[in-house]
Design a protein around this motif. Structure first.
Motif, PDB file in Angstrom:
ATOM      1  N   LYS B  51     -12.886 -56.918 -39.025  1.00 39.62           N
ATOM      2  CA  LYS B  51     -13.273 -58.318 -38.969  1.00 39.62           C
ATOM      3  C   LYS B  51     -12.992 -58.908 -37.582  1.00 39.62           C
ATOM      4  O   LYS B  51     -13.823 -59.618 -37.010  1.00 39.62           O
ATOM      5  N   VAL B  52     -11.793 -58.591 -37.036  1.00 42.81           N
ATOM      6  CA  VAL B  52     -11.426 -59.133 -35.718  1.00 42.81           C
ATOM      7  C   VAL B  52     -12.400 -58.642 -34.659  1.00 42.81           C
ATOM      8  O   VAL B  52     -12.933 -59.417 -33.859  1.00 42.81           O
ATOM      9  N   SER B  53     -12.685 -57.317 -34.698  1.00 43.84           N
ATOM     10  CA  SER B  53     -13.601 -56.788 -33.695  1.00 43.84           C
ATOM     11  C   SER B  53     -14.970 -57.429 -33.830  1.00 43.84           C
ATOM     12  O   SER B  53     -15.612 -57.781 -32.841  1.00 43.84           O
ATOM     13  N   ALA B  54     -15.412 -57.607 -35.082  1.00 42.80           N
ATOM     14  CA  ALA B  54     -16.734 -58.187 -35.293  1.00 42.80           C
ATOM     15  C   ALA B  54     -16.785 -59.608 -34.760  1.00 42.80           C
ATOM     16  O   ALA B  54     -17.710 -59.996 -34.046  1.00 42.80           O
ATOM     17  N   HIS B  55     -15.766 -60.419 -35.074  1.00 41.94           N
ATOM     18  CA  HIS B  55     -15.835 -61.820 -34.670  1.00 41.94           C
ATOM     19  C   HIS B  55     -15.651 -61.983 -33.167  1.00 41.94           C
ATOM     20  O   HIS B  55     -16.204 -62.904 -32.581  1.00 41.94           O
ATOM     21  N   ILE B  56     -14.872 -61.058 -32.548  1.00 39.12           N
ATOM     22  CA  ILE B  56     -14.751 -61.129 -31.091  1.00 39.12           C
ATOM     23  C   ILE B  56     -16.101 -60.836 -30.447  1.00 39.12           C
ATOM     24  O   ILE B  56     -16.456 -61.391 -29.415  1.00 39.12           O
ATOM     25  N   GLN B  57     -16.898 -59.966 -31.101  1.00 38.31           N
ATOM     26  CA  GLN B  57     -18.222 -59.654 -30.569  1.00 38.31           C
ATOM     27  C   GLN B  57     -19.304 -60.536 -31.177  1.00 38.31           C
ATOM     28  O   GLN B  57     -20.479 -60.164 -31.169  1.00 38.31           O
ATOM     29  N   ASP B  58     -18.926 -61.669 -31.755  1.00 34.16           N
ATOM     30  CA  ASP B  58     -19.868 -62.618 -32.376  1.00 34.16           C
ATOM     31  C   ASP B  58     -20.676 -61.987 -33.495  1.00 34.16           C
ATOM     32  O   ASP B  58     -21.827 -62.354 -33.731  1.00 34.16           O
ATOM     33  N   ARG B  59     -20.068 -61.013 -34.192  1.00 33.58           N
ATOM     34  CA  ARG B  59     -20.731 -60.465 -35.362  1.00 33.58           C
ATOM     35  C   ARG B  59     -19.979 -60.945 -36.598  1.00 33.58           C
ATOM     36  O   ARG B  59     -19.060 -61.748 -36.499  1.00 33.58           O
ATOM     37  N   LEU B  60     -20.344 -60.426 -37.760  1.00 34.07           N
ATOM     38  CA  LEU B  60     -19.660 -60.817 -38.986  1.00 34.07           C
ATOM     39  C   LEU B  60     -18.794 -59.700 -39.554  1.00 34.07           C
ATOM     40  O   LEU B  60     -17.848 -59.962 -40.292  1.00 34.07           O
ATOM     41  N   GLY B  61     -19.129 -58.430 -39.271  1.00 37.58           N
ATOM     42  CA  GLY B  61     -18.384 -57.335 -39.865  1.00 37.58           C
ATOM     43  C   GLY B  61     -18.781 -57.129 -41.306  1.00 37.58           C
ATOM     44  O   GLY B  61     -19.790 -57.655 -41.758  1.00 37.58           O
ATOM     45  N   PRO B  62     -17.990 -56.335 -42.051  1.00 41.29           N
ATOM     46  CA  PRO B  62     -18.358 -56.092 -43.446  1.00 41.29           C
ATOM     47  C   PRO B  62     -18.401 -57.389 -44.248  1.00 41.29           C
ATOM     48  O   PRO B  62     -17.492 -58.201 -44.158  1.00 41.29           O
ATOM     49  N   MET B  63     -19.488 -57.569 -45.005  1.00 42.02           N
ATOM     50  CA  MET B  63     -19.645 -58.820 -45.736  1.00 42.02           C
ATOM     51  C   MET B  63     -19.962 -58.615 -47.213  1.00 42.02           C
ATOM     52  O   MET B  63     -19.875 -59.558 -47.991  1.00 42.02           O
ATOM     53  N   TYR B  64     -20.350 -57.419 -47.627  1.00 41.65           N
ATOM     54  CA  TYR B  64     -20.882 -57.280 -48.983  1.00 41.65           C
ATOM     55  C   TYR B  64     -19.894 -56.691 -49.972  1.00 41.65           C
ATOM     56  O   TYR B  64     -19.725 -57.230 -51.061  1.00 41.65           O
ATOM     57  N   VAL B  65     -19.226 -55.570 -49.586  1.00 45.93           N
ATOM     58  CA  VAL B  65     -18.445 -54.842 -50.584  1.00 45.93           C
ATOM     59  C   VAL B  65     -17.313 -55.723 -51.116  1.00 45.93           C
ATOM     60  O   VAL B  65     -16.526 -56.253 -50.338  1.00 45.93           O
ATOM     61  N   GLY B  66     -17.235 -55.880 -52.425  1.00 44.11           N
ATOM     62  CA  GLY B  66     -16.144 -56.634 -53.034  1.00 44.11           C
ATOM     63  C   GLY B  66     -16.403 -58.115 -53.148  1.00 44.11           C
ATOM     64  O   GLY B  66     -15.634 -58.823 -53.779  1.00 44.11           O
ATOM     65  N   GLY B  67     -17.450 -58.615 -52.517  1.00 43.95           N
ATOM     66  CA  GLY B  67     -17.750 -60.033 -52.676  1.00 43.95           C
ATOM     67  C   GLY B  67     -17.277 -60.851 -51.499  1.00 43.95           C
ATOM     68  O   GLY B  67     -18.041 -61.134 -50.587  1.00 43.95           O
ATOM     69  N   TRP B  68     -15.972 -61.198 -51.473  1.00 42.75           N
ATOM     70  CA  TRP B  68     -15.521 -62.133 -50.456  1.00 42.75           C
ATOM     71  C   TRP B  68     -15.337 -61.403 -49.118  1.00 42.75           C
ATOM     72  O   TRP B  68     -14.397 -60.634 -48.953  1.00 42.75           O
ATOM     73  N   HIS B  69     -16.195 -61.642 -48.160  1.00 41.71           N
ATOM     74  CA  HIS B  69     -16.082 -61.115 -46.788  1.00 41.71           C
ATOM     75  C   HIS B  69     -15.796 -59.619 -46.757  1.00 41.71           C
ATOM     76  O   HIS B  69     -15.065 -59.139 -45.900  1.00 41.71           O
ATOM     77  N   GLY B  70     -16.387 -58.886 -47.717  1.00 40.98           N
ATOM     78  CA  GLY B  70     -16.263 -57.428 -47.698  1.00 40.98           C
ATOM     79  C   GLY B  70     -14.850 -56.911 -47.779  1.00 40.98           C
ATOM     80  O   GLY B  70     -14.523 -55.914 -47.141  1.00 40.98           O
ATOM     81  N   TRP B  71     -14.000 -57.568 -48.600  1.00 42.14           N
ATOM     82  CA  TRP B  71     -12.577 -57.176 -48.621  1.00 42.14           C
ATOM     83  C   TRP B  71     -12.388 -55.767 -49.148  1.00 42.14           C
ATOM     84  O   TRP B  71     -11.406 -55.106 -48.828  1.00 42.14           O
ATOM     85  N   ALA B  72     -13.324 -55.258 -49.954  1.00 38.06           N
ATOM     86  CA  ALA B  72     -13.141 -53.936 -50.555  1.00 38.06           C
ATOM     87  C   ALA B  72     -13.777 -52.835 -49.725  1.00 38.06           C
ATOM     88  O   ALA B  72     -13.855 -51.705 -50.182  1.00 38.06           O
ATOM     89  N   GLN B  73     -14.209 -53.153 -48.506  1.00 38.20           N
ATOM     90  CA  GLN B  73     -14.890 -52.154 -47.672  1.00 38.20           C
ATOM     91  C   GLN B  73     -14.003 -50.940 -47.420  1.00 38.20           C
ATOM     92  O   GLN B  73     -14.465 -49.803 -47.499  1.00 38.20           O
ATOM     93  N   THR B  74     -12.729 -51.175 -47.113  1.00 38.38           N
ATOM     94  CA  THR B  74     -11.840 -50.042 -46.818  1.00 38.38           C
ATOM     95  C   THR B  74     -11.636 -49.179 -48.045  1.00 38.38           C
ATOM     96  O   THR B  74     -11.552 -47.962 -47.937  1.00 38.38           O
ATOM     97  N   LEU B  75     -11.523 -49.819 -49.228  1.00 37.91           N
ATOM     98  CA  LEU B  75     -11.378 -49.045 -50.453  1.00 37.91           C
ATOM     99  C   LEU B  75     -12.588 -48.143 -50.639  1.00 37.91           C
ATOM    100  O   LEU B  75     -12.459 -46.953 -50.941  1.00 37.91           O
ATOM    101  N   ALA B  76     -13.775 -48.712 -50.436  1.00 36.69           N
ATOM    102  CA  ALA B  76     -14.995 -47.928 -50.590  1.00 36.69           C
ATOM    103  C   ALA B  76     -15.007 -46.772 -49.593  1.00 36.69           C
ATOM    104  O   ALA B  76     -15.366 -45.638 -49.940  1.00 36.69           O
ATOM    105  N   ASP B  77     -14.583 -47.053 -48.349  1.00 35.98           N
ATOM    106  CA  ASP B  77     -14.554 -45.998 -47.333  1.00 35.98           C
ATOM    107  C   ASP B  77     -13.563 -44.909 -47.706  1.00 35.98           C
ATOM    108  O   ASP B  77     -13.824 -43.721 -47.516  1.00 35.98           O
ATOM    109  N   ALA B  78     -12.403 -45.321 -48.258  1.00 34.82           N
ATOM    110  CA  ALA B  78     -11.393 -44.333 -48.645  1.00 34.82           C
ATOM    111  C   ALA B  78     -11.953 -43.439 -49.742  1.00 34.82           C
ATOM    112  O   ALA B  78     -11.790 -42.214 -49.701  1.00 34.82           O
ATOM    113  N   VAL B  79     -12.634 -44.032 -50.720  1.00 37.52           N
ATOM    114  CA  VAL B  79     -13.236 -43.231 -51.793  1.00 37.52           C
ATOM    115  C   VAL B  79     -14.279 -42.284 -51.217  1.00 37.52           C
ATOM    116  O   VAL B  79     -14.342 -41.102 -51.563  1.00 37.52           O
TER     117      VAL B  79
END
Lengths: 166, 352
Positions: B51-79
């Motif tokens: 998220k930090v890298s995305a916002h520093i580069q004026d992007r949004l970063g993960p937004m879909y997985v888990g609903g709120w701001h892609g909070w479950a993205q890392t879990l999905a990646d770990a799986v």
């Protein structure tokens, strides 16, 4: 010795400057567009998928001749004298029956050269751009609705395209 | 750990376990608790970094997985990483290749044993705590060289050798910078160092003998960045030069272990910096003015997270150093400066 300390000072200043830039961008509004949910409104007259209003088409074939990539295939036959007269919406009489009007959007280069010569303005480019398909042959749009009456119909377009399209 | 032992005493049949084994149980339980907490923190940090890298580069970063701001993205990646094929190169040294990720992982996690998260929440209060942190933390370099060598790949070997050169170089200024804290306290125990900083923000070591210990903190922070191979100093895994450095050949869960270890190392150096310079779990103001209403571990974790954020911030604002610049910074700038600081702090401690 002086250069050594000047380099250290310069390093600290540049690091802090770049951190400042990064910090400002941390709170800049993001430029990302969440594509499937948000979309750009396409400009008027944007050149995307072709559409032919076949009811107005007189089958003159000027579009096919203008096309640089030969993506439009038209086959016509004369309407019989005993048939009722058909007119396009601008009043032009349609003397030919267009029984094949295929546009292969996989070949189209979106130059829009085909739409300018169209005498009845029935061939237009629409702002529709989401038409990805899994099979390239699904990009052939068939607009013709009428069937040929004379039995000497030529080869349908699809076979020709399949042979050179694959 | 005492409280964990008391809690375990409430379990039925606990007292019937032989004394020799019973002493081990609280240790194992607290290690598991710390491991679980750090694994969660690492998952969070990976999401935060994206998220930090995305916002520093004026992007949004993960937004879909888990609903709120892609909070479950890392879990999905770990799986996803768990399900991936575990590839061992045909010409690799099989045993070393398989062991290396766990050695790196072990070095990152074993050091958490002595970190005081709260007034009584630590596994062990070693009187040589800091020495232990540095010794165990250096284990990971062995794992990295193992990975680089065992992969039988030039890029991996380059990455491993660079990591070794870099970590060994930067251990020296960071260890000497830590002396600026150890000299006034007179102890290597992290618990005693935190206890010496109680009584408000003015007692934190970062503000002791200004600006001497503050400079020590800066030197430690820079050197620790290099030790965990984070971006201004990420030459061991320089993507543009070495594919991915020492973990080029790794896939699936073994790669995830390297990833996990990198973030665990970030938390480790941030925890050490917090305990040494930022007052550990102690409160900002004296207890007599405003009592500490936030639990110590939460406060500790907040400070650690702030430092981890600065690490990410630096990563996304600075380009990578060249190898010779890296060595210049370590040996010609940080080392003399830290030595001068230790002399200064020693002089102040003795003659002030």
């Amino acid at each position: 010795m002086w250069n050594y300390f000047r380099d250290i000072g310069l390093g600290i200043v540049t690091v802090l400057t770049s951190m400042g830039v990064a910090w400002r961008h941390l709170f800049t509004r993001s430029v990302t567009l969440q594509y499937p949910t948000e979309k750009w409104t396409m400009p008027e007259r944007s050149r995307m998928r072709l559409f032919n209003k076949i009811e107005d088409c007189i089958g003159c074939g000027q579009c096919a001749r203008a096309c640089p990539t030969d993506c439009i295939t038209i086959q016509t036959e004369k309407r019989g004298k005993d048939e009722p007269e058909v007119f396009a919406s601008d009043g032009t009489q349609i003397k030919l029956r267009t029984y094949v009007f295929d546009i292969d959007m996989a070949l189209c280069c979106y130059c829009s050269l085909c739409t300018f010569p169209c005498p009845t303005h029935c061939l237009v480019m629409t702002p529709e751009y989401e038409y990805s398909v899994y099979d390239k042959l699904d990009h052939i749009y068939r607009f013709a609705k009428e069937k040929p009456l004379s039995g000497k119909a030529q080869k349908p377009h699809s076979e020709k395209t399949e042979s050179h399209g694959q | 750990m005492q409280s964990i032992a008391e809690l375990l005493g409430l379990l039925p049949g606990y007292s019937s376990i032989p004394e020799t084994y019973r002493a081990l149980i609280p240790v194992v339980v607290s290690c598991v608790v710390i491991f679980a907490c750090m694994a969660l923190a690492v998952l969070f940090a990976v999401w935060l970094e994206r998220k930090v890298s995305a916002h520093i580069q004026d992007r949004l970063g993960p937004m879909y997985v888990g609903g709120w701001h892609g909070w479950a993205q890392t879990l999905a990646d770990a799986v996803k990483l768990l399900l991936k094929e575990d590839i061992v190169p045909a010409s690799a040294d099989k045993l070393l290749f398989k062991v290396a990720p766990f050695v790196v992982f072990l070095g990152a996690f074993a050091a958490f044993v002595v970190i005081p998260f709260g007034a009584s929440s630590f596994v062990a209060d070693l009187n040589i705590g800091l020495l232990y942190v540095f010794a165990v933390g250096s284990l990971s370099v062995i794992g990295i060289i193992m990975a680089g060598w065992a992969s039988n790949n030039k890029y991996s070997l380059y990455g491993g050798m660079r990591a070794a050169a870099q970590i060994i170089s930067y251990e020296i200024p960071s260890a000497i910078a830590i002396m600026t804290v150890v000299i006034p306290v007179g102890s290597l125990s992290l618990v005693e160092i935190v206890n010496a900083q109680q009584g408000g923000i003015q007692n934190w070591f970062i503000f002791r003998y200004p600006p001497l210990v503050f400079l020590g903190f800066i030197i430690y922070f820079i050197a620790s960045l290099a030790e965990v191979n984070r971006t201004p100093f990420d030459i061991p895994e320089a993507e543009s030069e070495l594919v991915a450095g020492y973990h080029t050949e790794y896939s699936g869960m073994r790669f995830a272990f390297f990833f996990l270890a990198e973030y665990a190392n970030m938390f480790l150096v941030a925890s050490v910096a917090t305990a040494l310079f930022l007052g550990g779990w102690t409160w900002f103001v004296p207890e007599s003015v405003v009592p500490q209403f936030i639990p110590g571990p939460v406060l500790f974790f907040g400070k650690v997270l702030a430092l981890v954020f600065v690490q990410m911030w630096l990563r996304w604002s600075l380009p990578r150093l060249r190898v010779d610049q890296l060595m210049y910074l370590s040996w010609k700038v940080l080392l003399p400066a830290s030595l001068a600081l230790v002399l200064g702090v020693g002089w102040v401690t003795v003659y002030w």
